[in-house]
Every structure is written in C-alpha cells, then in structure tokens.
Design a protein around this motif. Structure first.
Motif, PDB file in Angstrom:
ATOM      1  N   VAL A  76       0.817  -1.210   0.000  1.00 53.82           N
ATOM      2  CA  VAL A  76       0.000   0.000   0.000  1.00 53.82           C
ATOM      3  C   VAL A  76       0.855   1.267   0.000  1.00 53.82           C
ATOM      4  N   THR A  77       2.071   1.184   0.489  1.00 52.83           N
ATOM      5  CA  THR A  77       2.928   2.366   0.543  1.00 52.83           C
ATOM      6  C   THR A  77       3.632   2.638  -0.786  1.00 52.83           C
ATOM      7  N   GLU A  78       3.613   1.695  -1.705  1.00 54.12           N
ATOM      8  CA  GLU A  78       4.295   1.818  -3.000  1.00 54.12           C
ATOM      9  C   GLU A  78       3.417   2.557  -3.996  1.00 54.12           C
ATOM     10  N   ARG A  79       3.888   3.721  -4.455  1.00 52.42           N
ATOM     11  CA  ARG A  79       3.136   4.475  -5.464  1.00 52.42           C
ATOM     12  C   ARG A  79       3.071   3.665  -6.741  1.00 52.42           C
ATOM     13  N   GLY A  80       1.884   3.572  -7.335  1.00 48.43           N
ATOM     14  CA  GLY A  80       1.690   2.836  -8.574  1.00 48.43           C
ATOM     15  C   GLY A  80       1.319   1.383  -8.367  1.00 48.43           C
ATOM     16  N   SER A  81       1.262   0.938  -7.121  1.00 51.03           N
ATOM     17  CA  SER A  81       0.935  -0.471  -6.871  1.00 51.03           C
ATOM     18  C   SER A  81      -0.574  -0.693  -6.944  1.00 51.03           C
ATOM     19  N   ILE A  82      -0.916  -1.932  -7.207  1.00 55.32           N
ATOM     20  CA  ILE A  82      -2.328  -2.323  -7.262  1.00 55.32           C
ATOM     21  C   ILE A  82      -2.956  -2.181  -5.876  1.00 55.32           C
ATOM     22  N   ALA A  83      -2.211  -2.577  -4.845  1.00 55.74           N
ATOM     23  CA  ALA A  83      -2.734  -2.489  -3.477  1.00 55.74           C
ATOM     24  C   ALA A  83      -3.045  -1.039  -3.092  1.00 55.74           C
ATOM     25  N   ARG A  84      -2.169  -0.120  -3.471  1.00 59.87           N
ATOM     26  CA  ARG A  84      -2.396   1.291  -3.142  1.00 59.87           C
ATOM     27  C   ARG A  84      -3.633   1.836  -3.857  1.00 59.87           C
ATOM     28  N   LEU A  85      -3.777   1.481  -5.132  1.00 62.59           N
ATOM     29  CA  LEU A  85      -4.929   1.942  -5.898  1.00 62.59           C
ATOM     30  C   LEU A  85      -6.224   1.350  -5.343  1.00 62.59           C
TER      31      LEU A  85
END
Length: 141
Positions: A76-85
């Motif tokens: 979730v902390t990674e910009r551009g990740s599926i989890a964050r989106l």
C-alpha cells in the motif's frame, strides 16, 4: 518613395513564390527512396526484422519489466501499486465519492489486466534473449 515600396513588395512576392515552390518540391521527395545521407526516409519499408537492435536492448527491456512488475506488486505504501490503488478506491467508497470510486476502479481493472500481459512479455523476452545468445546477438542470418 513609391518605387522603393513597389520594389520591396515585388521582392517579397518573389521570395514567397520561391519558398512555396521549394516547399512543394521538398515535400514531394519523401517517397521512401532515402534522404541521401545513408539513412532511409521515415516512411521507408523495413528491410529486416530489427533483431540486432532488439538483442542489444534486451537487458534494458528486462530491467524495465522487472521494475514495473515489482511496482505493481508492491504494498500500500508503494506508489503505482495495485494495493495502493485498491485502498484509494476503498477510501473513495467510504467517503461517498462514487465518481472517484468508479474512476479508480476502472484504473484498478486495467492495472490488474496489465500484470499477465507484462508477465507474458517477460517470458517472450527470455526466449528472445536465448535466441540472441545462440545467434551472435542477432548479427547472423
């Protein structure tokens, strides 16, 4: 005074006419026959498959695919990740922002479909790398 204005006007007209015919002549030369500098014209038909150039770029392409897949699979902390989106879409739903939620869910669907495409491309690139190693970097016929 009038003669100077007429002469200047006549000169400008002559220059404009010359430029118009030069522009038409230069536009007419782009038929794929080459530029005269040893490089083909932009609309020339390819004569090969670009194997040598692709073999040269395999390491860079592989690194790029690894980087993109790593980012998509991030937390979730990674910009551009599926989890964050996905988390952003959930937050929009909780806030009652249905238009934002719809937009983010559409992006999420695209990103999820992108992963198998990139994984397939990675497998294809591994086969290309093997071929390149067996064929001297694509320089053999």
């Amino acid at each position: 005074m009038r003669t100077a204005k007429k002469t200047a006007a006549l000169a400008l007209t002559a220059v404009a006419a010359l430029l118009a015919t030069t522009g038409a002549a230069s536009a007419d030369t782009g038929t794929g026959t080459g530029t005269g500098t040893g490089t083909p014209a932009p609309n020339a038909t390819p004569t090969g498959d670009g194997a040598q150039a692709l073999c040269k770029r395999v390491p860079k392409i592989d690194k790029r695919l690894e980087r993109i897949l790593s980012r998509l699979d991030g937390d979730v902390t990674e910009r551009g990740s599926i989890a964050r989106l996905q988390k952003r879409a959930e937050n929009a739903k909780k806030a009652g922002h249905t238009e934002i939620e719809t937009y983010l869910n559409d992006k999420l669907t695209f990103r999820r479909k992108l992963v198998p495409t990139l994984e397939k491309r990675q497998k294809d690139l591994a086969a290309v790398k093997t071929w390149c190693e067996a064929n001297a970097g694509g320089s053999e016929k």
